[in-house]
Design a protein around this motif. Sequence first.
Motif, PDB file in Angstrom:
ATOM      1  N   LEU A  91       0.824  -1.209   0.000  1.00 48.35           N
ATOM      2  CA  LEU A  91       0.000   0.000   0.000  1.00 48.35           C
ATOM      3  C   LEU A  91       0.857   1.258   0.000  1.00 48.35           C
ATOM      4  O   LEU A  91       0.525   2.246  -0.661  1.00 48.35           O
ATOM      5  CB  LEU A  91      -0.941  -0.003   1.205  1.00 48.35           C
ATOM      6  CG  LEU A  91      -2.115  -0.971   1.153  1.00 48.35           C
ATOM      7  CD1 LEU A  91      -2.902  -0.924   2.457  1.00 48.35           C
ATOM      8  CD2 LEU A  91      -3.015  -0.678  -0.015  1.00 48.35           C
ATOM      9  N   SER A  92       1.967   1.223   0.707  1.00 43.56           N
ATOM     10  CA  SER A  92       2.862   2.380   0.737  1.00 43.56           C
ATOM     11  C   SER A  92       3.527   2.611  -0.615  1.00 43.56           C
ATOM     12  O   SER A  92       3.663   3.756  -1.062  1.00 43.56           O
ATOM     13  CB  SER A  92       3.935   2.190   1.805  1.00 43.56           C
ATOM     14  OG  SER A  92       3.354   2.071   3.072  1.00 43.56           O
ATOM     15  N   ALA A 111      -8.433   1.291   1.703  1.00 46.87           N
ATOM     16  CA  ALA A 111      -7.855  -0.047   1.867  1.00 46.87           C
ATOM     17  C   ALA A 111      -6.997  -0.139   3.124  1.00 46.87           C
ATOM     18  O   ALA A 111      -7.041  -1.144   3.844  1.00 46.87           O
ATOM     19  CB  ALA A 111      -7.024  -0.405   0.633  1.00 46.87           C
ATOM     20  N   ALA A 112      -6.242   0.900   3.416  1.00 47.60           N
ATOM     21  CA  ALA A 112      -5.388   0.884   4.603  1.00 47.60           C
ATOM     22  C   ALA A 112      -6.206   0.891   5.888  1.00 47.60           C
ATOM     23  O   ALA A 112      -5.913   0.152   6.828  1.00 47.60           O
ATOM     24  CB  ALA A 112      -4.432   2.075   4.572  1.00 47.60           C
ATOM     25  N   VAL A 113      -7.241   1.715   5.928  1.00 48.69           N
ATOM     26  CA  VAL A 113      -8.088   1.761   7.126  1.00 48.69           C
ATOM     27  C   VAL A 113      -8.839   0.436   7.290  1.00 48.69           C
ATOM     28  O   VAL A 113      -8.969  -0.085   8.406  1.00 48.69           O
ATOM     29  CB  VAL A 113      -9.061   2.959   7.059  1.00 48.69           C
ATOM     30  CG1 VAL A 113     -10.087   2.907   8.173  1.00 48.69           C
ATOM     31  CG2 VAL A 113      -8.291   4.252   7.119  1.00 48.69           C
ATOM     32  N   GLY A 114      -9.306  -0.128   6.198  1.00 47.89           N
ATOM     33  CA  GLY A 114      -9.978  -1.421   6.259  1.00 47.89           C
ATOM     34  C   GLY A 114      -9.045  -2.541   6.694  1.00 47.89           C
ATOM     35  O   GLY A 114      -9.425  -3.408   7.487  1.00 47.89           O
ATOM     36  N   ALA A 115      -7.824  -2.516   6.205  1.00 48.31           N
ATOM     37  CA  ALA A 115      -6.850  -3.526   6.613  1.00 48.31           C
ATOM     38  C   ALA A 115      -6.492  -3.374   8.085  1.00 48.31           C
ATOM     39  O   ALA A 115      -6.353  -4.371   8.809  1.00 48.31           O
ATOM     40  CB  ALA A 115      -5.595  -3.417   5.757  1.00 48.31           C
ATOM     41  N   GLU A 116      -6.368  -2.136   8.545  1.00 48.76           N
ATOM     42  CA  GLU A 116      -6.075  -1.911   9.963  1.00 48.76           C
ATOM     43  C   GLU A 116      -7.206  -2.419  10.841  1.00 48.76           C
ATOM     44  O   GLU A 116      -6.973  -3.035  11.892  1.00 48.76           O
ATOM     45  CB  GLU A 116      -5.837  -0.416  10.202  1.00 48.76           C
ATOM     46  CG  GLU A 116      -5.401  -0.062  11.602  1.00 48.76           C
ATOM     47  CD  GLU A 116      -6.551   0.205  12.534  1.00 48.76           C
ATOM     48  OE1 GLU A 116      -6.376  -0.052  13.741  1.00 48.76           O
ATOM     49  OE2 GLU A 116      -7.609   0.648  12.074  1.00 48.76           O
ATOM     50  N   ALA A 117      -8.439  -2.201  10.422  1.00 50.49           N
ATOM     51  CA  ALA A 117      -9.583  -2.690  11.192  1.00 50.49           C
ATOM     52  C   ALA A 117      -9.629  -4.213  11.195  1.00 50.49           C
ATOM     53  O   ALA A 117      -9.960  -4.832  12.208  1.00 50.49           O
ATOM     54  CB  ALA A 117     -10.878  -2.120  10.631  1.00 50.49           C
ATOM     55  N   ALA A 118      -9.283  -4.822  10.080  1.00 49.69           N
ATOM     56  CA  ALA A 118      -9.299  -6.284  10.010  1.00 49.69           C
ATOM     57  C   ALA A 118      -8.169  -6.898  10.830  1.00 49.69           C
ATOM     58  O   ALA A 118      -8.362  -7.918  11.494  1.00 49.69           O
ATOM     59  CB  ALA A 118      -9.194  -6.732   8.559  1.00 49.69           C
ATOM     60  N   LEU A 144      -5.281   7.561  -4.471  1.00 42.85           N
ATOM     61  CA  LEU A 144      -4.850   7.794  -3.088  1.00 42.85           C
ATOM     62  C   LEU A 144      -6.001   7.615  -2.103  1.00 42.85           C
ATOM     63  O   LEU A 144      -5.826   7.035  -1.029  1.00 42.85           O
ATOM     64  CB  LEU A 144      -4.261   9.191  -2.946  1.00 42.85           C
ATOM     65  CG  LEU A 144      -2.803   9.330  -3.327  1.00 42.85           C
ATOM     66  CD1 LEU A 144      -2.379  10.789  -3.246  1.00 42.85           C
ATOM     67  CD2 LEU A 144      -1.937   8.495  -2.435  1.00 42.85           C
ATOM     68  N   LEU A 145      -7.169   8.089  -2.460  1.00 39.70           N
ATOM     69  CA  LEU A 145      -8.324   7.917  -1.590  1.00 39.70           C
ATOM     70  C   LEU A 145      -8.693   6.438  -1.463  1.00 39.70           C
ATOM     71  O   LEU A 145      -9.011   5.962  -0.369  1.00 39.70           O
ATOM     72  CB  LEU A 145      -9.504   8.720  -2.120  1.00 39.70           C
ATOM     73  CG  LEU A 145     -10.743   8.765  -1.242  1.00 39.70           C
ATOM     74  CD1 LEU A 145     -10.417   9.424   0.095  1.00 39.70           C
ATOM     75  CD2 LEU A 145     -11.849   9.501  -1.930  1.00 39.70           C
TER      76      LEU A 145
END
Length: 87
Positions: A13-14, A46-53, A40-41
């Motif tokens: 993602l980065s 995707a990053a916030v969803g991955a962090e939540a998962a 970017l949005l």
Amino acid sequence: MNLAIALAVAVPLSVAALFALVRLVRGPAVLDRIVAAEVLLTLMVAAVGAEAAINRHTTTLPVLGVLSLLGFVGSVSIVRFSGSEEP
């Protein structure tokens, strides 16, 4: 275990965000920059969803909803106003 999964998600993602930022800065046309901002949005969602998962919590679901709606409304408005130019 969580660290390995977080790194496996964060690194691609980065890298994708870095490429999108390069296109956002160097884009030859305005539409290229707009597409880069949309990417970017999407990467943020995707990053916030991955962090939540990874952390197994649902407190970020409203943030995901707002970011998704922002991306949708932004895309529709850009297409609406870029396609409405008359010669």
